[in-house]
Design a protein around this motif. Structure first.
Motif, mmCIF file in Angstrom:
data_model
loop_
_atom_site.group_PDB
_atom_site.id
_atom_site.type_symbol
_atom_site.label_atom_id
_atom_site.label_comp_id
_atom_site.label_asym_id
_atom_site.label_seq_id
_atom_site.Cartn_x
_atom_site.Cartn_y
_atom_site.Cartn_z
ATOM 1 N N ARG A 189 35.212 -38.832 -37.662
ATOM 2 C CA ARG A 189 35.946 -37.838 -38.447
ATOM 3 C C ARG A 189 37.455 -37.956 -38.191
ATOM 4 N NH1 ARG A 189 32.547 -33.912 -40.618
ATOM 5 N NH2 ARG A 189 30.522 -33.839 -39.639
ATOM 6 N N ARG A 190 37.822 -38.137 -36.918
ATOM 7 C CA ARG A 190 39.249 -38.286 -36.592
ATOM 8 C C ARG A 190 39.818 -39.548 -37.229
ATOM 9 N NH1 ARG A 190 37.261 -35.928 -32.065
ATOM 10 N NH2 ARG A 190 36.864 -37.860 -30.943
ATOM 11 N N ASP A 191 39.042 -40.636 -37.196
ATOM 12 C CA ASP A 191 39.488 -41.882 -37.830
ATOM 13 C C ASP A 191 39.672 -41.688 -39.338
ATOM 14 O OD1 ASP A 191 39.406 -43.115 -35.375
ATOM 15 O OD2 ASP A 191 37.529 -44.192 -35.755
ATOM 16 N N LEU A 192 38.688 -41.021 -39.961
ATOM 17 C CA LEU A 192 38.768 -40.778 -41.409
ATOM 18 C C LEU A 192 39.965 -39.895 -41.733
ATOM 19 C CD1 LEU A 192 34.981 -40.166 -42.168
ATOM 20 C CD2 LEU A 192 36.329 -42.165 -42.818
ATOM 21 N N SER A 193 40.216 -38.914 -40.879
ATOM 22 C CA SER A 193 41.357 -38.017 -41.077
ATOM 23 C C SER A 193 42.669 -38.804 -40.993
ATOM 24 C CB SER A 193 41.324 -36.903 -40.043
ATOM 25 O OG SER A 193 42.369 -35.995 -40.278
ATOM 26 N N LYS A 194 42.739 -39.729 -40.008
ATOM 27 C CA LYS A 194 43.936 -40.576 -39.872
ATOM 28 C C LYS A 194 44.123 -41.441 -41.113
ATOM 29 C CE LYS A 194 44.138 -41.212 -34.890
ATOM 30 N NZ LYS A 194 43.659 -42.091 -33.827
ATOM 31 N N GLN A 195 43.004 -41.987 -41.600
ATOM 32 C CA GLN A 195 43.051 -42.840 -42.800
ATOM 33 C C GLN A 195 43.557 -42.019 -43.993
ATOM 34 O OE1 GLN A 195 39.252 -44.647 -43.616
ATOM 35 N NE2 GLN A 195 39.937 -45.514 -45.561
ATOM 36 N N ALA A 196 43.057 -40.801 -44.136
ATOM 37 C CA ALA A 196 43.483 -39.932 -45.245
ATOM 38 C C ALA A 196 44.966 -39.603 -45.101
ATOM 39 C CB ALA A 196 42.644 -38.659 -45.261
ATOM 40 N N LYS A 197 45.398 -39.330 -43.859
ATOM 41 C CA LYS A 197 46.812 -39.006 -43.616
ATOM 42 C C LYS A 197 47.695 -40.196 -43.985
ATOM 43 C CE LYS A 197 49.826 -36.999 -40.092
ATOM 44 N NZ LYS A 197 50.149 -35.786 -40.821
ATOM 45 N N GLU B 11 48.620 -30.850 -50.618
ATOM 46 C CA GLU B 11 47.414 -30.096 -50.993
ATOM 47 C C GLU B 11 46.188 -31.007 -51.023
ATOM 48 O OE1 GLU B 11 48.517 -28.382 -54.754
ATOM 49 O OE2 GLU B 11 49.806 -26.865 -53.809
ATOM 50 N N LEU B 12 46.329 -32.191 -51.624
ATOM 51 C CA LEU B 12 45.206 -33.137 -51.685
ATOM 52 C C LEU B 12 44.771 -33.549 -50.275
ATOM 53 C CD1 LEU B 12 46.267 -35.477 -54.637
ATOM 54 C CD2 LEU B 12 44.273 -33.980 -54.578
ATOM 55 N N TYR B 13 45.763 -33.831 -49.424
ATOM 56 C CA TYR B 13 45.447 -34.235 -48.054
ATOM 57 C C TYR B 13 44.759 -33.101 -47.299
ATOM 58 C CZ TYR B 13 45.928 -35.097 -43.104
ATOM 59 O OH TYR B 13 45.655 -35.218 -41.764
ATOM 60 N N ALA B 14 45.274 -31.890 -47.440
ATOM 61 C CA ALA B 14 44.692 -30.739 -46.735
ATOM 62 C C ALA B 14 43.239 -30.531 -47.159
ATOM 63 C CB ALA B 14 45.513 -29.480 -47.001
ATOM 64 N N ALA B 15 42.974 -30.660 -48.461
ATOM 65 C CA ALA B 15 41.603 -30.494 -48.965
ATOM 66 C C ALA B 15 40.693 -31.587 -48.407
ATOM 67 C CB ALA B 15 41.600 -30.517 -50.491
ATOM 68 N N LYS B 16 41.184 -32.828 -48.374
ATOM 69 C CA LYS B 16 40.379 -33.941 -47.868
ATOM 70 C C LYS B 16 40.138 -33.780 -46.365
ATOM 71 C CE LYS B 16 38.053 -37.654 -48.393
ATOM 72 N NZ LYS B 16 36.925 -37.742 -49.323
ATOM 73 N N GLU B 17 41.167 -33.363 -45.623
ATOM 74 C CA GLU B 17 41.000 -33.185 -44.184
ATOM 75 C C GLU B 17 39.968 -32.092 -43.913
ATOM 76 O OE1 GLU B 17 43.699 -33.176 -40.250
ATOM 77 O OE2 GLU B 17 44.272 -31.704 -41.771
ATOM 78 N N LYS B 18 40.001 -31.022 -44.688
ATOM 79 C CA LYS B 18 39.032 -29.938 -44.516
ATOM 80 C C LYS B 18 37.618 -30.465 -44.770
ATOM 81 C CE LYS B 18 37.886 -25.311 -46.059
ATOM 82 N NZ LYS B 18 37.723 -24.508 -47.224
#
Length: 187
Positions: free
Chosen positions: A113-121, A175-182
């Motif tokens: 999840r942390r890796d995916l979050s970094k990728q999204a960021k 907003e898109l990033y925040a939604a994806k991170e959530k």
């Protein structure tokens, strides 16, 4: 030849909008524990000697939130599709019953999840860079337009409009990033 500042602004907005569209597509490809057919967008299958997108040789459905169901239009392709999924970066082992292929989407681990979050960021940051570069190019073009006879007050107004458009799109990226991170962090 007069320079149309409104046209310059429209072009800038179109570029910034396409950065948002690209970001949206990239974020959709990031697997967050929910079944999303877009995670298979990069899978290519050997079809009569040509590498063909999976979506061109099979239908992909989501019967439930944790499963992708791949139904090949030609049953002889089932082994090739299975092999293509195994060789891709999807990271899920396909389950083949001879007629359809099921992909059970496992919930990601905390580390994943942390890796995916970094990728999204990172994707969000790339979109912001693209939007900022567009703003900079447009402001440079507007400054040059003053030399070509555009009144300074018109140029300043155009710069303000570009800044407002820039701010709107940067906010949209956030907003898109925040939604994806959530979505990624929701267990």
């Amino acid at each position: 030849m007069a320079i149309d500042t409104n046209q310059i602004i429209k072009n800038a907005e179109a570029k910034m909008s396409s950065a948002i569209t690209y970001l949206d597509d990239e974020l959709a490809r990031i697997r967050a524990g929910k079944a999303n057919p877009k995670i298979l967008d990069n899978v290519r299958v050997s079809y009569y000697g040509t590498m063909t997108p999976l979506t061109s040789v099979a239908s992909i459905n989501t019967p439930d939130a944790k499963t992708l169901l791949i139904t090949p239009w030609d049953r002889k392709l089932i082994k090739d599709i299975e092999k293509a999924i195994l060789n891709s970066d999807v990271g899920i082992t396909p389950d083949n019953n001879g007629e359809v292929i099921r992909l059970g989407i496992p919930p990601p681990t905390g580390e994943r999840r942390r890796d995916l979050s970094k990728q999204a960021k990172q994707e969000a940051e790339n979109a912001k860079i693209s939007i900022r570069n567009t703003r900079r190019e447009v402001i440079d073009a507007l400054k040059k337009s003053v030399k070509d006879g555009v009144p300074e007050d018109v140029e300043k107004d155009a710069e303000e409009k570009v800044q407002k458009i820039h701010d709107k799109y940067i906010k949209k990226v956030d907003e898109l990033y925040a939604a994806k991170e959530k979505e990624i962090m929701t267990v």
